[in-house]
Design a protein around this motif. Sequence first.
Motif, PDB file in Angstrom:
ATOM      1  N   MET A  83       0.815  -1.218   0.000  1.00 25.68           N
ATOM      2  CA  MET A  83       0.000   0.000   0.000  1.00 25.68           C
ATOM      3  C   MET A  83       0.853   1.274   0.000  1.00 25.68           C
ATOM      4  O   MET A  83       0.366   2.343  -0.358  1.00 25.68           O
ATOM      5  CB  MET A  83      -0.917   0.032   1.228  1.00 25.68           C
ATOM      6  N   LYS A  84       2.125   1.154   0.455  1.00 24.06           N
ATOM      7  CA  LYS A  84       2.922   2.381   0.656  1.00 24.06           C
ATOM      8  C   LYS A  84       3.071   3.223  -0.610  1.00 24.06           C
ATOM      9  O   LYS A  84       2.774   4.415  -0.582  1.00 24.06           O
ATOM     10  CB  LYS A  84       4.286   2.020   1.233  1.00 24.06           C
ATOM     11  N   PRO A  85       3.506   2.641  -1.744  1.00 23.35           N
ATOM     12  CA  PRO A  85       3.656   3.500  -2.935  1.00 23.35           C
ATOM     13  C   PRO A  85       2.325   4.080  -3.409  1.00 23.35           C
ATOM     14  O   PRO A  85       2.279   5.208  -3.908  1.00 23.35           O
ATOM     15  CB  PRO A  85       4.231   2.569  -4.011  1.00 23.35           C
ATOM     16  N   TYR A 183     -11.192  -8.336   5.379  1.00 25.04           N
ATOM     17  CA  TYR A 183     -11.276  -7.769   4.036  1.00 25.04           C
ATOM     18  C   TYR A 183      -9.885  -7.411   3.527  1.00 25.04           C
ATOM     19  O   TYR A 183      -9.533  -7.666   2.378  1.00 25.04           O
ATOM     20  CB  TYR A 183     -12.181  -6.530   4.055  1.00 25.04           C
ATOM     21  N   MET A 184      -9.104  -6.806   4.420  1.00 24.71           N
ATOM     22  CA  MET A 184      -7.736  -6.408   4.039  1.00 24.71           C
ATOM     23  C   MET A 184      -6.962  -7.617   3.543  1.00 24.71           C
ATOM     24  O   MET A 184      -6.338  -7.589   2.482  1.00 24.71           O
ATOM     25  CB  MET A 184      -6.988  -5.833   5.248  1.00 24.71           C
ATOM     26  N   PRO A 190      -4.391  -8.687  -1.807  1.00 27.07           N
ATOM     27  CA  PRO A 190      -4.126  -9.419  -3.052  1.00 27.07           C
ATOM     28  C   PRO A 190      -4.483  -8.607  -4.308  1.00 27.07           C
ATOM     29  O   PRO A 190      -3.741  -8.620  -5.287  1.00 27.07           O
ATOM     30  CB  PRO A 190      -5.036 -10.658  -2.959  1.00 27.07           C
ATOM     31  N   HIS A 191      -5.597  -7.857  -4.227  1.00 32.19           N
ATOM     32  CA  HIS A 191      -5.977  -7.048  -5.398  1.00 32.19           C
ATOM     33  C   HIS A 191      -4.966  -5.930  -5.642  1.00 32.19           C
ATOM     34  O   HIS A 191      -4.623  -5.637  -6.783  1.00 32.19           O
ATOM     35  CB  HIS A 191      -7.366  -6.435  -5.193  1.00 32.19           C
ATOM     36  N   MET A 192      -4.495  -5.310  -4.572  1.00 28.37           N
ATOM     37  CA  MET A 192      -3.548  -4.210  -4.749  1.00 28.37           C
ATOM     38  C   MET A 192      -2.201  -4.719  -5.259  1.00 28.37           C
ATOM     39  O   MET A 192      -1.511  -4.048  -6.014  1.00 28.37           O
ATOM     40  CB  MET A 192      -3.372  -3.422  -3.437  1.00 28.37           C
ATOM     41  N   GLN A 193      -1.853  -5.940  -4.838  1.00 30.60           N
ATOM     42  CA  GLN A 193      -0.617  -6.550  -5.353  1.00 30.60           C
ATOM     43  C   GLN A 193      -0.749  -6.765  -6.864  1.00 30.60           C
ATOM     44  O   GLN A 193       0.154  -6.433  -7.639  1.00 30.60           O
ATOM     45  CB  GLN A 193      -0.360  -7.894  -4.650  1.00 30.60           C
ATOM     46  N   ALA A 194      -1.911  -7.289  -7.283  1.00 27.65           N
ATOM     47  CA  ALA A 194      -2.126  -7.539  -8.718  1.00 27.65           C
ATOM     48  C   ALA A 194      -2.117  -6.225  -9.508  1.00 27.65           C
ATOM     49  O   ALA A 194      -1.519  -6.139 -10.585  1.00 27.65           O
ATOM     50  CB  ALA A 194      -3.459  -8.268  -8.919  1.00 27.65           C
ATOM     51  N   PHE A 195      -2.732  -5.200  -8.944  1.00 30.32           N
ATOM     52  CA  PHE A 195      -2.790  -3.883  -9.597  1.00 30.32           C
ATOM     53  C   PHE A 195      -1.363  -3.329  -9.766  1.00 30.32           C
ATOM     54  O   PHE A 195      -0.954  -2.874 -10.842  1.00 30.32           O
ATOM     55  CB  PHE A 195      -3.635  -2.932  -8.730  1.00 30.32           C
ATOM     56  N   THR A 196      -0.582  -3.409  -8.680  1.00 26.54           N
ATOM     57  CA  THR A 196       0.783  -2.887  -8.700  1.00 26.54           C
ATOM     58  C   THR A 196       1.639  -3.655  -9.715  1.00 26.54           C
ATOM     59  O   THR A 196       2.391  -3.047 -10.480  1.00 26.54           O
ATOM     60  CB  THR A 196       1.394  -3.037  -7.289  1.00 26.54           C
TER      61      THR A 196
END
Length: 405
Positions: A83-85, A183-184, A190-196
């Motif tokens: 989440m940091k970036p 939820y996190m 996992p979704h934010m990892q895929a997005f990144t």
Amino acid sequence: MTQTPRVDLFDPDFKANPYPAYAGLRSEAPVHRVALPDGRGIWLVTRYEDVSAILKDERFVKDYRNAMTPEQLAQIPPIPEVMKPLARNMLDTDPPDHERLRSLVQKAFTPRLIERMRPRVQAIADALLDVVQDRGKMDLIDDYAFLLPITVIAELLGVSAEDRNKFREWSNAAVSGDTTQEYMEQILLPHMQAFTDYLRAMFEEKRKNPKDDLNSGLVRAEEAGDSLSEDELLGMMFLLLIAGHETTVNLIGNGMLALLQHPVQLRKLKDDPSLIKPAIEELLRYDGPVETSTERFAREDIAIGGTVIPRGEMVMVVIASADHDPERFADPDALDITRTDNKHLAFGKGIHFCLGAPLARMEGQIAINTLLRRMPELRLADSPESLTWRPGMVLRGLKGLPVEF
Ligand code: HEM
């Protein structure tokens, strides 16, 4: 004294019509503290004058590290690495970083440049309606309101529009506002990892094969070194992709619902499509896409309307309430597409005023007028009571809007 209204932004019944509760808050408790599902407290501010003042007040900052005491900071749970970036974006930063980030993309969003996109946006709207025209029915959200802005922002940024369903899933996860542990772990991270991963692979591709798009320009700025770090590049694309469609979908969806429920106003617009500009402003005010602002933090103890918000605490101004404040708008709960005194706050105010406002306005004008011209018999397929609203803070929009034509 009357009881303070209950506010639960995660309750579908509350979301279905929050306006009476906001009216109650404006008169009974205009600066009101509520608890979020994860236990954190948050101040909701509901009067137009206070909302407007807070959005312009530099003592309310976006980056909590600029507001909290060392003791408060020590209590913040560690932020997951992925989440940091993403948080390194202009909407989550304060000056001077905010100005530096915003100035890198500001030029691409001026009204003059956006106006040049009008024929292309019109072509996208027509192509989407070509697909459904003969069916006689559609889900206005899935088949139109979502696809129009996501296609436009993807083309503007230089991202493949074919991947739009993936963005939708990732960005829905990012904006749900659900911060429960479960939820996190199971959805958000996992979704934010895929997005990144997706964005990083795309930057690699743009480095090798730069094109004439905003994305390639930002990658070049990142390579030049002094104006944009790699994390900030990631944060920028994340914000532009999400802000570029999660909101406009609701302008088209909420706006059409409001018109279909107000036949006199609808008829006026059909008879005179040149009313579309004031009509869009009124739809933004009447049931806008953004219910509350994103969070801000008090840098010091600050008194608002006689209530002190202590240093470090989180504040969200309720735009949907400010835009229905009878102290500011005549007959605020009436829809009047010819309203002239309409300084609504749907796009915010101050240094974080919506970067995409000219684009959103143009998309909304084209989307609604094209729909009314091509499907003049358009009507709701279900009763308004059966519609469901997406839960969560910040955004206000329908899950689906079945229509017939
Ligand atoms: C009808 C559609 C839209 C609405 C109602 C809307 C509303 C808003 C609001 C209220 C804010 C300020 C939030 C705050 O201060 O907490 C904001 C900021 C922003 N919006 Fe929009 N928006 C819309 C469409 C768009 C589009 C199409 C883009 C395209 C890129 C966009 C990009 C942004 C960005 C980048 C910011 C952050 C600006 C900054 O921090 O300086 N928005 N928007």
